[in-house]
Design a protein around this motif. Sequence first.
Motif, PDB file in Angstrom:
ATOM      1  N   GLU A 198       0.747  -1.081   0.078  1.00 47.18           N
ATOM      2  CA  GLU A 198      -0.247  -0.080  -0.039  1.00 47.18           C
ATOM      3  C   GLU A 198       0.367   1.177   0.431  1.00 47.18           C
ATOM      4  O   GLU A 198       0.653   2.434  -0.932  1.00 47.18           O
ATOM      5  N   THR A 199       1.633   1.203   0.984  1.00 45.65           N
ATOM      6  CA  THR A 199       2.818   2.596   1.129  1.00 45.65           C
ATOM      7  C   THR A 199       3.670   2.787  -0.553  1.00 45.65           C
ATOM      8  O   THR A 199       3.894   3.740  -1.203  1.00 45.65           O
ATOM      9  N   LEU A 200       3.592   2.056  -1.294  1.00 45.56           N
ATOM     10  CA  LEU A 200       4.375   2.240  -2.469  1.00 45.56           C
ATOM     11  C   LEU A 200       3.305   1.958  -3.508  1.00 45.56           C
ATOM     12  O   LEU A 200       4.082   1.946  -4.453  1.00 45.56           O
ATOM     13  N   GLY A 201       2.131   1.987  -3.193  1.00 48.45           N
ATOM     14  CA  GLY A 201       1.583   1.796  -4.319  1.00 48.45           C
ATOM     15  C   GLY A 201       1.104   0.882  -5.667  1.00 48.45           C
ATOM     16  O   GLY A 201       0.209   1.365  -6.864  1.00 48.45           O
ATOM     17  N   LEU A 202       0.742  -0.601  -5.103  1.00 46.10           N
ATOM     18  CA  LEU A 202       0.680  -0.971  -5.459  1.00 46.10           C
ATOM     19  C   LEU A 202      -0.583  -1.281  -6.094  1.00 46.10           C
ATOM     20  O   LEU A 202      -0.656  -1.290  -5.088  1.00 46.10           O
ATOM     21  N   ASP A 203      -0.603  -2.412  -7.165  1.00 51.53           N
ATOM     22  CA  ASP A 203      -2.239  -3.157  -7.072  1.00 51.53           C
ATOM     23  C   ASP A 203      -2.123  -4.383  -6.063  1.00 51.53           C
ATOM     24  O   ASP A 203      -1.937  -5.520  -6.155  1.00 51.53           O
ATOM     25  N   VAL A 204      -2.811  -3.813  -4.823  1.00 50.30           N
ATOM     26  CA  VAL A 204      -2.723  -4.841  -3.552  1.00 50.30           C
ATOM     27  C   VAL A 204      -3.445  -6.269  -4.115  1.00 50.30           C
ATOM     28  O   VAL A 204      -3.052  -7.723  -3.878  1.00 50.30           O
ATOM     29  N   ALA A 205      -4.874  -5.588  -4.721  1.00 50.99           N
ATOM     30  CA  ALA A 205      -4.957  -7.614  -5.432  1.00 50.99           C
ATOM     31  C   ALA A 205      -4.394  -7.744  -6.557  1.00 50.99           C
ATOM     32  O   ALA A 205      -4.097  -9.410  -6.709  1.00 50.99           O
ATOM     33  N   ALA A 206      -3.790  -7.489  -7.127  1.00 45.15           N
ATOM     34  CA  ALA A 206      -2.759  -7.949  -8.153  1.00 45.15           C
ATOM     35  C   ALA A 206      -1.620  -8.551  -7.475  1.00 45.15           C
ATOM     36  O   ALA A 206      -0.794  -9.943  -7.283  1.00 45.15           O
ATOM     37  N   TRP A 207      -1.344  -8.295  -6.748  1.00 43.19           N
ATOM     38  CA  TRP A 207       0.147  -8.556  -5.327  1.00 43.19           C
ATOM     39  C   TRP A 207      -0.343  -9.652  -4.754  1.00 43.19           C
ATOM     40  O   TRP A 207       0.507 -10.555  -4.931  1.00 43.19           O
ATOM     41  N   GLU A 208      -1.756  -9.812  -4.277  1.00 42.04           N
ATOM     42  CA  GLU A 208      -2.150 -10.690  -3.766  1.00 42.04           C
ATOM     43  C   GLU A 208      -1.949 -12.575  -4.170  1.00 42.04           C
ATOM     44  O   GLU A 208      -2.222 -13.516  -3.536  1.00 42.04           O
ATOM     45  N   ARG A 209      -2.430 -12.125  -5.667  1.00 40.01           N
ATOM     46  CA  ARG A 209      -2.183 -13.343  -6.660  1.00 40.01           C
ATOM     47  C   ARG A 209      -0.800 -13.454  -7.466  1.00 40.01           C
ATOM     48  O   ARG A 209      -0.850 -14.775  -7.698  1.00 40.01           O
ATOM     49  N   SER A 210       0.377 -12.893  -6.642  1.00 43.31           N
ATOM     50  CA  SER A 210       1.189 -12.818  -7.309  1.00 43.31           C
ATOM     51  C   SER A 210       1.721 -14.731  -7.491  1.00 43.31           C
ATOM     52  O   SER A 210       1.820 -14.185  -5.278  1.00 43.31           O
ATOM     53  N   PRO A 211       3.112 -14.653  -6.983  1.00 46.59           N
ATOM     54  CA  PRO A 211       3.617 -16.061  -6.925  1.00 46.59           C
ATOM     55  C   PRO A 211       4.498 -16.028  -6.257  1.00 46.59           C
ATOM     56  O   PRO A 211       5.666 -15.923  -5.453  1.00 46.59           O
ATOM     57  N   GLU A 212       5.302 -14.582  -6.594  1.00 44.59           N
ATOM     58  CA  GLU A 212       5.954 -14.534  -5.941  1.00 44.59           C
ATOM     59  C   GLU A 212       6.056 -12.297  -5.193  1.00 44.59           C
ATOM     60  O   GLU A 212       6.620 -11.992  -5.852  1.00 44.59           O
ATOM     61  N   GLN A 213       5.348 -12.208  -4.058  1.00 46.03           N
ATOM     62  CA  GLN A 213       5.239 -11.328  -3.273  1.00 46.03           C
ATOM     63  C   GLN A 213       6.070 -10.307  -3.100  1.00 46.03           C
ATOM     64  O   GLN A 213       5.753  -9.255  -3.010  1.00 46.03           O
ATOM     65  N   ARG A 214       7.428 -11.373  -2.164  1.00 46.66           N
ATOM     66  CA  ARG A 214       8.565 -10.440  -1.988  1.00 46.66           C
ATOM     67  C   ARG A 214       9.020 -10.285  -2.969  1.00 46.66           C
ATOM     68  O   ARG A 214       9.680  -8.750  -3.195  1.00 46.66           O
ATOM     69  N   TRP A 215       9.381 -10.669  -4.386  1.00 45.97           N
ATOM     70  CA  TRP A 215      10.187  -9.903  -4.940  1.00 45.97           C
ATOM     71  C   TRP A 215       9.621  -9.023  -5.577  1.00 45.97           C
ATOM     72  O   TRP A 215      10.285  -7.468  -5.587  1.00 45.97           O
ATOM     73  N   GLU A 216       8.280  -8.887  -5.653  1.00 45.73           N
ATOM     74  CA  GLU A 216       7.673  -7.205  -6.590  1.00 45.73           C
ATOM     75  C   GLU A 216       7.961  -6.490  -5.562  1.00 45.73           C
ATOM     76  O   GLU A 216       7.565  -5.424  -5.869  1.00 45.73           O
ATOM     77  N   ILE A 217       7.920  -6.465  -3.658  1.00 43.50           N
ATOM     78  CA  ILE A 217       7.790  -5.060  -3.410  1.00 43.50           C
ATOM     79  C   ILE A 217       9.525  -4.728  -3.412  1.00 43.50           C
ATOM     80  O   ILE A 217       9.802  -3.890  -3.098  1.00 43.50           O
ATOM     81  N   ALA A 218      10.455  -5.754  -3.614  1.00 44.99           N
ATOM     82  CA  ALA A 218      11.556  -6.106  -3.667  1.00 44.99           C
ATOM     83  C   ALA A 218      12.313  -5.364  -5.159  1.00 44.99           C
ATOM     84  O   ALA A 218      12.799  -3.745  -4.920  1.00 44.99           O
ATOM     85  N   ALA A 219      10.954  -5.042  -6.174  1.00 43.41           N
ATOM     86  CA  ALA A 219      11.561  -4.509  -7.420  1.00 43.41           C
ATOM     87  C   ALA A 219      11.059  -2.811  -7.422  1.00 43.41           C
ATOM     88  O   ALA A 219      11.481  -2.004  -7.831  1.00 43.41           O
ATOM     89  N   ALA A 220       9.735  -2.529  -6.483  1.00 40.50           N
ATOM     90  CA  ALA A 220       9.503  -1.924  -6.738  1.00 40.50           C
ATOM     91  C   ALA A 220       9.972  -0.748  -5.637  1.00 40.50           C
ATOM     92  O   ALA A 220      10.298   0.727  -6.083  1.00 40.50           O
ATOM     93  N   LEU A 221      11.012  -1.281  -4.271  1.00 33.64           N
ATOM     94  CA  LEU A 221      11.810  -0.584  -3.856  1.00 33.64           C
ATOM     95  C   LEU A 221      12.638   0.180  -4.284  1.00 33.64           C
ATOM     96  O   LEU A 221      13.172   1.486  -4.334  1.00 33.64           O
TER      97      LEU A 221
END
Length: 438
Positions: A198-221
């Motif tokens: 939420e802080t990074l402004g990502l799509d929460v619903a799409a993130w919850e479906r992702s098989p690599e949730q931590r990778w998505e956050i690191a990429a956004a950081l």
Amino acid sequence: MVFLSHTSRQRTEEELGPKEHKAQGIRKQYLRRVLEHLEVLLNQAGFSVWWDRKDLHPGDPIDPTIYRALNQCRAAVVLIDVDALDAGYMRREVNILTFRHVEHDLHVVPVLLQVEAEQVRDSALGRETGIDVQLALHTTKKQNQQASRETAERIAQHLVAESEAWQRDIRSPANKWIDDVTLCLEKATTNALRRAVETLGLDVAAWERSPEQRWEIAAALWSADRDVVYDVIEDVAHQLPVGLREKIVEHAVPLWADLQAARTVRAVAVEGAGAGGAVGLATRFLRLGDLLARRASAGSRRVYVAKLSDVHGESTIQDLVCQSEATLRRLMNFPVETPPDEVTAELRRRPGQHLYAVLRSDTVNPATTTAVTRELQNKFPGIVMILLDHTGSAAWKAASVRPAFDDFTPERERAARKFVSDMSDLSGSKKIEVDRDE
């Protein structure tokens, strides 16, 4: 892996009119044939191919799946037809590919399918991605079966001919950084990760479906603003074991420098391969110069960053060069008795290994700084000097020195120092005082 970027979007007859709708159908049939032929030819040549029609499956999270392929491919073909010129999703793909092309030498091949270079230049695709400045392959105006085969053959021949270069391991420092931060996030709770999303402004619903949730956050950081990075790390850090907390802070501290500044440093390193270059930073804080180099290289183990002795007015140029040379030799593990020509020869054999040196020179005239820089670049081929001096220094007027920031104001410097100090406090280890020179 070769990534095939294209747009298969088709507008309705109501949107286009009967004549243009028919022309669009012919274009899309031709494009599909090119893709099919190209996949076969590249597979026969021993290369894997990624394109959405084949590699996206029902239930796959579209954005994360494509984004991962864009960041893992070693070459990309951008197939540009009339429909691609204003295709928003394709612009997102090409933006990532052109960034990797500039930063990490990704081999990107634009292919013009019945469009002219001027059309690309004047289009949203050209304006927003910069793909128009890359040398493109031009194809025949025909759109029949034979033409599609010939186009695919020409693209495949180019990729095969250039394969020795693009097949080298170009796994980018940015990807390595993202993977390292992903590992640091393994111990974070799901609630903390959701707050980060939420802080990074990502799509929460799409993130919850992702098989690599931590990778998505690191990429956004990696590409987030400094304040957002701090908020995420502050929230996550207290949940991590001490070792991981220190590691994630160590990775995050260089992010005080925005991507554009890091790109400038990286560009000087790439453009000056074998000859060296110089970047200017209007500060006297060695740590900021050091961290700028680390952001540019994403902490790559193939990068050395040396903080050299200050250049003082009472020292001779030769004294300064000798002191700096001794520091660089120790850093790169060259015995003191190694002859200079052997050092030079060894460095020339390491084209992918960058050497940065941070030099504070605000107490001498610019001519001395220039002379010391030139001597070190002669002795250490390809070295990139990050020169620290005050804002009004005449050194910044030298054509050989490129500013890292367009305007690194005192306010930005104070904010950078505070970020570094606050971030170090989160690690639980010794805090870096905000006003300490080092």
